[in-house]
Design an enzyme around this catalytic site. Structure first.
Site, mmCIF file in Angstrom:
data_model
loop_
_atom_site.group_PDB
_atom_site.id
_atom_site.type_symbol
_atom_site.label_atom_id
_atom_site.label_comp_id
_atom_site.label_asym_id
_atom_site.label_seq_id
_atom_site.Cartn_x
_atom_site.Cartn_y
_atom_site.Cartn_z
ATOM 1 N N GLU A 106 108.362 106.583 93.462
ATOM 2 C CA GLU A 106 109.455 106.816 92.656
ATOM 3 C C GLU A 106 110.287 107.861 92.872
ATOM 4 O O GLU A 106 110.088 108.766 93.651
ATOM 5 C CB GLU A 106 108.942 106.761 91.175
ATOM 6 C CG GLU A 106 108.097 105.573 90.871
ATOM 7 C CD GLU A 106 107.547 105.639 89.094
ATOM 8 O OE1 GLU A 106 107.670 106.607 88.521
ATOM 9 O OE2 GLU A 106 107.146 104.342 88.647
ATOM 10 N N CYS A 118 110.093 91.888 95.273
ATOM 11 C CA CYS A 118 108.900 91.855 96.358
ATOM 12 C C CYS A 118 108.582 90.515 96.765
ATOM 13 O O CYS A 118 108.371 90.499 97.761
ATOM 14 C CB CYS A 118 107.862 92.688 95.671
ATOM 15 S SG CYS A 118 108.433 94.380 95.450
ATOM 16 N N GLU A 129 104.698 96.931 97.149
ATOM 17 C CA GLU A 129 104.681 95.925 97.929
ATOM 18 C C GLU A 129 105.768 96.145 99.107
ATOM 19 O O GLU A 129 105.538 95.667 100.249
ATOM 20 C CB GLU A 129 105.043 94.607 97.314
ATOM 21 C CG GLU A 129 103.774 94.019 96.291
ATOM 22 C CD GLU A 129 104.054 94.665 95.002
ATOM 23 O OE1 GLU A 129 104.663 95.624 94.901
ATOM 24 O OE2 GLU A 129 103.731 93.969 94.067
ATOM 25 N N CYS A 145 106.663 92.095 91.518
ATOM 26 C CA CYS A 145 108.159 91.684 90.763
ATOM 27 C C CYS A 145 108.802 90.557 91.725
ATOM 28 O O CYS A 145 108.625 90.387 92.770
ATOM 29 C CB CYS A 145 109.019 92.982 90.753
ATOM 30 S SG CYS A 145 109.696 93.679 92.281
ATOM 31 N N CYS A 172 108.991 99.624 95.264
ATOM 32 C CA CYS A 172 107.542 99.187 94.946
ATOM 33 C C CYS A 172 106.751 99.296 96.117
ATOM 34 O O CYS A 172 106.860 99.239 97.013
ATOM 35 C CB CYS A 172 107.624 97.723 94.419
ATOM 36 S SG CYS A 172 108.588 97.225 92.999
ATOM 37 N N ASN A 215 103.871 102.615 95.340
ATOM 38 C CA ASN A 215 105.164 102.690 94.752
ATOM 39 C C ASN A 215 105.361 104.102 95.048
ATOM 40 O O ASN A 215 104.425 105.078 94.689
ATOM 41 C CB ASN A 215 105.204 102.100 93.506
ATOM 42 C CG ASN A 215 104.252 102.646 92.552
ATOM 43 O OD1 ASN A 215 103.053 103.283 92.674
ATOM 44 N ND2 ASN A 215 104.773 102.746 91.180
#
Ligand code: THU
Length: 135
Positions: free
Chosen positions: A48, A91, A59, A88, A57, A46
């Site tokens: 940010e 994803c 993934e 999530c 994310c 991930n």
């Protein structure tokens, strides 16, 4: 759980990628790896951003890396979270886009030290959206 060498390598790649997570805002580091049908593994973490909504994310970083390298038929994924957190919803939909066979696509959920669970993508995303092509 008996894991094949390929499964172990996929999980190892997700754990390794997690060490590169850039998560200064949430403090929640995630690593992911996807296995292509030609045997290649693509990893992501991930990433940010100070503008929180721009964060991506692990993934999706892994899947988009695979797609950009021409690996657009994926057969399995591993995601490494601190606490066994699962991918999530967004994803899951992105994984579906490139899953060669969603009901045979294994998603390994692991922590740095343990294998927590395995699911098929269809279990994680039943009735996922797929665009009817043509017509
Ligand atoms: N995150 C992932 O990388 N993958 C998931 O499936 C769930 C959430 C990231 C996004 C954000 O950087 C942090 O974890 C906390 O939500």
């Amino acid at each position: 759980m008996n894991l094949s060498a390929a499964e172990q390598a996929l999980i190892r790649a997700a754990r390794e990628a997690r060490t590169h997570a850039y998560a200064p805002y949430s403090g929640y580091a995630v690593g992911a790896a996807v296995l292509a049908d030609d045997g290649r593994v693509f990893a992501g973490c991930n990433v940010e951003n100070a503008s929180y909504g721009l964060s991506v994310c692990a993934e999706r970083v892994a899947v988009f890396g695979a797609a950009a390298a021409g690996a657009q038929r994926l057969v399995a994924a591993a995601v490494c979270t601190p606490d066994g957190g699962t991918p999530c919803g967004a994803c899951r939909q992105v994984l579906l886009e490139f899953a060669a066979a969603p009901d045979q696509f294994t998603v390994w959920v692991v922590s740095p030290a343990h294998v927590i669970a395995r699911y098929t993508l269809t279990e994680l995303l039943p009735h996922g959206f797929q665009l009817a092509r043509g017509e």
